[in-house]
Enzyme design. Structure first.
Site, PDB file in Angstrom:
ATOM      1  N   ASP A  22       0.846  -1.195   0.000  1.00 45.55           N
ATOM      2  CA  ASP A  22       0.000   0.000   0.000  1.00 45.55           C
ATOM      3  C   ASP A  22       0.880   1.243   0.000  1.00 45.55           C
ATOM      4  O   ASP A  22       1.629   1.487   0.944  1.00 45.55           O
ATOM      5  CB  ASP A  22      -0.902  -0.007   1.243  1.00 45.55           C
ATOM      6  CG  ASP A  22      -2.005   1.031   1.135  1.00 45.55           C
ATOM      7  OD1 ASP A  22      -2.331   1.450   0.017  1.00 45.55           O
ATOM      8  OD2 ASP A  22      -2.557   1.410   2.191  1.00 45.55           O
ATOM      9  N   HIS A  29      -3.897  13.848   0.542  1.00 43.47           N
ATOM     10  CA  HIS A  29      -4.170  13.030   1.733  1.00 43.47           C
ATOM     11  C   HIS A  29      -3.006  13.146   2.717  1.00 43.47           C
ATOM     12  O   HIS A  29      -3.217  13.360   3.917  1.00 43.47           O
ATOM     13  CB  HIS A  29      -4.386  11.573   1.312  1.00 43.47           C
ATOM     14  CG  HIS A  29      -4.519  10.608   2.456  1.00 43.47           C
ATOM     15  ND1 HIS A  29      -5.634  10.580   3.271  1.00 43.47           N
ATOM     16  CD2 HIS A  29      -3.677   9.646   2.925  1.00 43.47           C
ATOM     17  CE1 HIS A  29      -5.478   9.630   4.192  1.00 43.47           C
ATOM     18  NE2 HIS A  29      -4.300   9.056   4.004  1.00 43.47           N
TER      19      HIS A  29
HETATM   20 CA    CA Z   1      -4.219   2.873   2.435  1.00 48.37          CA
END
Ligand code: CA
Length: 389
Positions: free
Chosen positions: A105, A112
């Site tokens: 990930d 973000h």
């Molecule tokens: Ca994530």
């Protein structure tokens, strides 16, 4: 789009989504339509796409082109071949399309990263010093990745109580993350980096990806080694994988990368994609974003992942990280939309949310480019939160 489906007593087989129908490639292949491409029908009578993907990008591309020939002129092309190979989507059960080996990930959504930085490190630069120099990531958990429609049970774990002592309880800050997943269709060699200019050849296709997150568990556990139980209780991916070639018409230049990244991350030409994304919480659209807001490109993620010699395998999934846009209506998590719980959202039924309640359904949708003909639809990934009990 490719996926794995079964119906009544048949399957699982590899299928190709065509509107409200699925072309049963397990059946079609037996008719010999891929024989001249050197593709054995057995690769389509499988419960995952792995064997098909492993044929390589050129062969997969030729198969896709052949399928589209068959599907041209409405459904007549297929009907003339066989009338039992188009299955109504509503009759089919969809399965996780990939046997996933490793899941990584990334954290490539700069808006973000900035928002999280502003929330938790209000003094100073919201971005950590490495952010603009490398696509940072962590190794996630493949075993708990589930197909769209699978319920997500609210996790329990250690969270920090009001007196700063840990308590064990159900997460009270359950969140989603709006991401894309790259499905790897080509293995690389251990010890040999994948060059940024060749990196896209390793991508079979793209899925929508919801990386569910328990913020309260995450906050207490994550230092110094990063996310663990706050993340690995479940991630959802869409049932259909869009071939990477289908992104080509939507290729766009990403945002300026200053300072210039090191040589191994320098990509010639545009490497981002105009993929519009939206998030529904139950019936309310709560965010609209776009993959072009990612700071790092897919190719840069792969080049960085392998620069130390780490190898990729067919069936690996690389997720982008939360794709937030620059505006308040384009944020890709409830952590940001509610600004860590301080700014509740009001849904269309009048109820309010900071984080997810039991029974809530989160749906991510995506569309490639802005074509009016409906092509490039990435479909959706959806999941409903169930209670811990
Ligand atoms: Ca994530």
């Amino acid at each position: 789009m490719y996926g794995i489906f079964s119906y009544s007593i048949a399957g699982p087989h590899v299928g190709f989504k065509h509107g409200d129908h699925i072309l049963d490639l397990g059946q079609v292949a037996l008719l010999g339509v891929f024989k001249d491409l050197g593709v054995h029908p057995a690769v389509f009578a499988q419960a995952t796409l792995n064997d098909f993907m492993a044929l390589g990008r050129d062969t997969c591309r030729a198969v896709t082109a052949r399928i589209r020939e068959l599907l041209a002129d409405g459904e007549r092309g297929v009907e003339t071949v066989h009338d039992q190979v188009l299955i109504e989507l509503s009759r089919a059960k969809l399965h996780l399309p990939i046997q996933i080996g490793d899941y990584t990930d990334f954290y490539a959504g700069i808006h973000h990263a900035e928002n999280v930085g502003r929330m938790f490190r209000p003094d100073g630069d919201p971005l950590l010093p490495n952010y603009r120099h490398m696509p940072v990531a962590y190794h996630g958990r493949a075993s708990s990745i589930v197909v769209s429609g699978t319920p997500i049970r609210r996790p329990s774990g250690q969270v920090l109580g009001p007196d700063k002592q840990p308590v064990f309880q159900a997460s009270e800050s359950l969140d989603f993350e709006l991401e894309l997943g790259l499905v790897i269709g080509r293995s690389s060699v251990l010890g040999e980096p994948v060059l940024v200019g060749e990196a896209e050849d390793y991508i079979f296709g793209v899925v929508l990806f919801n990386d569910w997150s328990a913020r309260d568990i995450q906050r207490w556990e994550y230092q110094p080694l990063g996310p663990f139980l706050g993340k690995n209780f479940g991630s959802s991916m869409s049932a259909w994988v869009l071939p990477f070639d289908d992104l080509e018409p939507a290729r766009v230049q990403g945002s300026d990368q200053t300072p210039a990244p090191l040589d191994y991350l320098q990509q010639a030409g545009p490497g981002h994609f105009d993929i519009s994304l939206e998030v529904l919480l139950n019936d309310t659209v709560i965010s609209q974003s776009n993959a072009r807001h990612l700071y790092w490109s897919f190719a840069q993620m792969i080049a960085h992942h392998t620069v130390n010699g780490c190898n990729l395998n067919v069936g690996d999934v690389l997720a982008t990280g939360t794709i937030s846009g620059p505006s308040l209506d384009s944020l890709g998590s409830l952590l940001e939309l509610s600004w860590n719980g301080s700014r509740p959202l009001t849904l269309s039924d009048g109820s309010q949310r900071t984080f997810l309640r039991d029974g809530d359904r989160v749906t991510l949708r995506g569309r490639v480019g802005r074509r009016a003909d409906g092509s490039g639809d990435l479909g959706e990934v959806s999941g409903r939160v169930t209670s811990t009990k």
